[in-house]
Design a protein around this motif. Structure first.
Motif, PDB file in Angstrom:
ATOM      1  N   ALA A  79       0.830  -1.198   0.000  1.00 33.71           N
ATOM      2  CA  ALA A  79       0.000   0.000   0.000  1.00 33.71           C
ATOM      3  C   ALA A  79       0.867   1.251   0.000  1.00 33.71           C
ATOM      4  CB  ALA A  79      -0.916   0.005   1.221  1.00 33.71           C
ATOM      5  N   GLY A  80       0.554   2.168  -0.904  1.00 31.31           N
ATOM      6  CA  GLY A  80       1.271   3.426  -0.983  1.00 31.31           C
ATOM      7  C   GLY A  80       2.368   3.442  -2.021  1.00 31.31           C
ATOM      8  N   LYS A  81       2.792   2.291  -2.508  1.00 31.82           N
ATOM      9  CA  LYS A  81       3.866   2.267  -3.506  1.00 31.82           C
ATOM     10  C   LYS A  81       3.377   2.913  -4.792  1.00 31.82           C
ATOM     11  CE  LYS A  81       7.214  -0.628  -5.886  1.00 31.82           C
ATOM     12  NZ  LYS A  81       7.850  -1.961  -6.007  1.00 31.82           N
ATOM     13  N   LYS A  82       4.205   3.821  -5.348  1.00 30.18           N
ATOM     14  CA  LYS A  82       3.832   4.527  -6.571  1.00 30.18           C
ATOM     15  C   LYS A  82       4.677   4.045  -7.741  1.00 30.18           C
ATOM     16  CE  LYS A  82       2.164   8.767  -4.356  1.00 30.18           C
ATOM     17  NZ  LYS A  82       2.277  10.240  -4.282  1.00 30.18           N
ATOM     18  N   LEU A  83       4.013   3.846  -8.870  1.00 24.61           N
ATOM     19  CA  LEU A  83       4.674   3.553 -10.122  1.00 24.61           C
ATOM     20  C   LEU A  83       4.326   4.698 -11.078  1.00 24.61           C
ATOM     21  CD1 LEU A  83       3.882  -0.281 -10.278  1.00 24.61           C
ATOM     22  CD2 LEU A  83       5.982   0.810  -9.486  1.00 24.61           C
ATOM     23  N   ASN A  84       4.592   4.544 -12.346  1.00 24.11           N
ATOM     24  CA  ASN A  84       4.364   5.620 -13.304  1.00 24.11           C
ATOM     25  C   ASN A  84       2.879   5.715 -13.652  1.00 24.11           C
ATOM     26  OD1 ASN A  84       4.504   7.507 -15.388  1.00 24.11           O
ATOM     27  ND2 ASN A  84       6.410   6.668 -16.191  1.00 24.11           N
ATOM     28  N   GLY A  85       2.181   6.674 -13.045  1.00 28.38           N
ATOM     29  CA  GLY A  85       0.771   6.871 -13.346  1.00 28.38           C
ATOM     30  C   GLY A  85      -0.183   6.045 -12.511  1.00 28.38           C
ATOM     31  N   LEU A  86       0.325   5.404 -11.464  1.00 26.79           N
ATOM     32  CA  LEU A  86      -0.572   4.627 -10.601  1.00 26.79           C
ATOM     33  C   LEU A  86       0.008   4.508  -9.201  1.00 26.79           C
ATOM     34  CD1 LEU A  86       0.491   1.419  -9.996  1.00 26.79           C
ATOM     35  CD2 LEU A  86       0.142   1.308 -12.457  1.00 26.79           C
ATOM     36  N   GLN A  87      -0.857   4.207  -8.252  1.00 28.72           N
ATOM     37  CA  GLN A  87      -0.457   3.951  -6.883  1.00 28.72           C
ATOM     38  C   GLN A  87      -1.133   2.672  -6.407  1.00 28.72           C
ATOM     39  OE1 GLN A  87      -1.595   6.906  -3.976  1.00 28.72           O
ATOM     40  NE2 GLN A  87      -0.057   6.238  -2.521  1.00 28.72           N
ATOM     41  N   THR A  89       1.897   0.836 -19.516  1.00 30.30           N
ATOM     42  CA  THR A  89       0.529   0.471 -19.175  1.00 30.30           C
ATOM     43  C   THR A  89       0.499   0.031 -17.719  1.00 30.30           C
ATOM     44  OG1 THR A  89       0.788  -1.870 -19.751  1.00 30.30           O
ATOM     45  CG2 THR A  89       0.148  -0.370 -21.534  1.00 30.30           C
ATOM     46  N   ALA A  90      -0.684   0.066 -17.136  1.00 28.93           N
ATOM     47  CA  ALA A  90      -0.810  -0.419 -15.754  1.00 28.93           C
ATOM     48  C   ALA A  90      -0.450  -1.896 -15.684  1.00 28.93           C
ATOM     49  CB  ALA A  90      -2.243  -0.189 -15.262  1.00 28.93           C
ATOM     50  N   VAL A 138     -10.075   3.681  -9.112  1.00 24.52           N
ATOM     51  CA  VAL A 138      -9.786   2.365  -8.531  1.00 24.52           C
ATOM     52  C   VAL A 138      -9.961   1.254  -9.571  1.00 24.52           C
ATOM     53  CG1 VAL A 138     -10.264   0.791  -6.617  1.00 24.52           C
ATOM     54  CG2 VAL A 138     -10.703   3.233  -6.344  1.00 24.52           C
ATOM     55  N   MET A 139      -8.969   0.379  -9.612  1.00 27.96           N
ATOM     56  CA  MET A 139      -8.979  -0.738 -10.557  1.00 27.96           C
ATOM     57  C   MET A 139      -8.325  -1.940  -9.889  1.00 27.96           C
ATOM     58  SD  MET A 139      -7.352  -0.706 -14.378  1.00 27.96           S
ATOM     59  CE  MET A 139      -7.523  -2.115 -15.462  1.00 27.96           C
ATOM     60  N   MET A 140      -8.801  -3.147 -10.229  1.00 22.07           N
ATOM     61  CA  MET A 140      -8.287  -4.360  -9.590  1.00 22.07           C
ATOM     62  C   MET A 140      -7.744  -5.330 -10.625  1.00 22.07           C
ATOM     63  SD  MET A 140     -10.234  -7.092  -7.076  1.00 22.07           S
ATOM     64  CE  MET A 140     -11.745  -6.988  -8.030  1.00 22.07           C
ATOM     65  N   PHE A 141      -6.658  -6.025 -10.261  1.00 21.11           N
ATOM     66  CA  PHE A 141      -6.085  -7.104 -11.055  1.00 21.11           C
ATOM     67  C   PHE A 141      -5.994  -8.355 -10.183  1.00 21.11           C
ATOM     68  CE2 PHE A 141      -4.576  -3.227 -12.932  1.00 21.11           C
ATOM     69  CZ  PHE A 141      -4.490  -3.472 -14.300  1.00 21.11           C
ATOM     70  N   LEU A 154      -2.897   3.807 -19.894  1.00 20.43           N
ATOM     71  CA  LEU A 154      -3.631   2.665 -20.419  1.00 20.43           C
ATOM     72  C   LEU A 154      -3.704   1.547 -19.388  1.00 20.43           C
ATOM     73  CD1 LEU A 154      -2.232   2.349 -24.048  1.00 20.43           C
ATOM     74  CD2 LEU A 154      -4.638   2.623 -23.457  1.00 20.43           C
ATOM     75  N   SER A 155      -4.837   0.854 -19.348  1.00 20.65           N
ATOM     76  CA  SER A 155      -4.943  -0.320 -18.478  1.00 20.65           C
ATOM     77  C   SER A 155      -4.099  -1.462 -19.029  1.00 20.65           C
ATOM     78  CB  SER A 155      -6.409  -0.768 -18.360  1.00 20.65           C
ATOM     79  OG  SER A 155      -7.192   0.235 -17.766  1.00 20.65           O
ATOM     80  N   ILE A 156      -4.261  -1.738 -20.337  1.00 21.22           N
ATOM     81  CA  ILE A 156      -3.500  -2.798 -20.992  1.00 21.22           C
ATOM     82  C   ILE A 156      -2.981  -2.281 -22.326  1.00 21.22           C
ATOM     83  CG2 ILE A 156      -4.810  -4.665 -19.902  1.00 21.22           C
ATOM     84  CD1 ILE A 156      -6.327  -4.975 -22.540  1.00 21.22           C
ATOM     85  N   ALA A 157      -2.112  -3.054 -22.955  1.00 16.67           N
ATOM     86  CA  ALA A 157      -1.437  -2.630 -24.174  1.00 16.67           C
ATOM     87  C   ALA A 157      -2.388  -2.488 -25.362  1.00 16.67           C
ATOM     88  CB  ALA A 157      -0.324  -3.616 -24.517  1.00 16.67           C
TER      89      ALA A 157
END
Length: 292
Positions: free
Chosen positions: A71-79, A108-109, A139-142, A97-100
């Motif tokens: 929780a809290g980790k940030k990547l490029n364009g998402l947390q 992409t996420a 909010v998005m889930m994988f 983008l969610s996917i390629a």
């Protein structure tokens, strides 16, 4: 949201941490236990430890923290909002983008999260469960394994307890609450068209209520009863109040430099544990600034 429980063990014999955990967590695979360590979920005497061969001595206290490990980790364009052995929940920024696609494969996420989980174990993977449009934030889930993916996709409507969006639309919406129902289908040019004729596409139901409004804009809270492609965007166009910045579905201008749609809340039943989880993000400042 409360963090999941912790488990604590006292060390009675000298040894190494990985072997100790494998013995105590015998219901989990070796890779799963290694993942728990790599993500910093294990502490010895109050200090996080990630080395598999960390020496243990009698009297040491080993604590395992389950739940929100990244929780809290940030990547490029998402947390990352939540990560466990089965799912990852993120807050995606508009523009990612969610996917390629054919034009974009790296940023992409999906790709970033795949790299993230594989940094913990080269065999790890993630799986698409649902999507957000590129210009929609929130909010998005994988899923992190086939079982979680299968359970979520096969019973998505039952698993999802709440999906709330915030929509910034053009003009003052006079009716404070309402429901839009139509049948949607996609054209050859990838535009979703709406019809009032039953059976002329997939049934789509959208509930909305007005949070704020002025002469130029309205801020709506939107609840999805169904989850069709571009559903909210099409229904706001049908309402006569297209989403700000949504040129594809009727918007004439873009005063905020992005699409005025944000997935604020996602609540669901965890596919493996059955626990109810709820994630809520703040309304983007750009939306609120138009209301003083």
């Amino acid at each position: 949201m409360k963090k999941e429980k912790t488990r604590e063990f006292m060390v009675e014999e000298q040894g190494e941490l990985l072997g100790f955990l494998l013995d105590r967590l015998s219901n989990r695979s070796r890779n799963s236990v290694k993942g728990i360590m790599t993500r910093g979920q294990v502490s010895v005497n109050g200090q996080a430890v990630t080395k598999h061969n960390h020496p243990l001595r009698p009297g040491d206290r080993v604590t395992i923290h389950f739940g929100m490990v990244s929780a809290g980790k940030k990547l490029n364009g998402l947390q990352i909002l939540h990560e466990d052995d089965d799912i990852i929940v993120i807050n995606k920024e508009a523009g990612l983008l969610s996917i390629a696609t054919a034009k974009e494969r790296d940023l992409t996420a999906y790709k970033q999260l795949m790299d993230h989980v594989r940094s913990q174990n080269a065999r790890n993977r993630i799986f698409i469960v649902h999507r957000l449009d590129r210009d929609t934030s929130g909010v998005m889930m994988f899923a992190k394994n086939e079982k979680a993916k299968r359970l979520l996709q096969s019973a998505w409507q039952e698993a999802v307890l709440e999906r709330t969006y915030i929509a910034l639309v053009a003009g003052r919406v006079e009716q404070t609450k309402g429901t839009m129902t139509s049948w949607l289908k996609e054209t050859k040019t990838y535009i979703m068209v709406s019809s009032k004729r039953p059976g002329s596409g997939q049934k789509a139901v959208t509930h909305y209520s007005v949070l704020k409004s002025n002469r130029a804009f309205s801020l709506l809270e939107v609840h999805l009863e169904t989850g069709r492609k571009n559903q909210i965007r099409v229904h706001m166009q049908d309402l006569g109040h297209p989403i700000v910045g949504d040129k594809k579905y009727g918007s004439k201008k873009n005063v905020i430099g992005r699409l005025g749609l944000h997935a604020q809340v996602l609540a669901f039943k965890h596919p493996i544990t059955g626990k109810h989880l709820r994630f809520e993000t703040t309304i983007p400042d750009k939306f609120l600034q138009l209301f003083g």
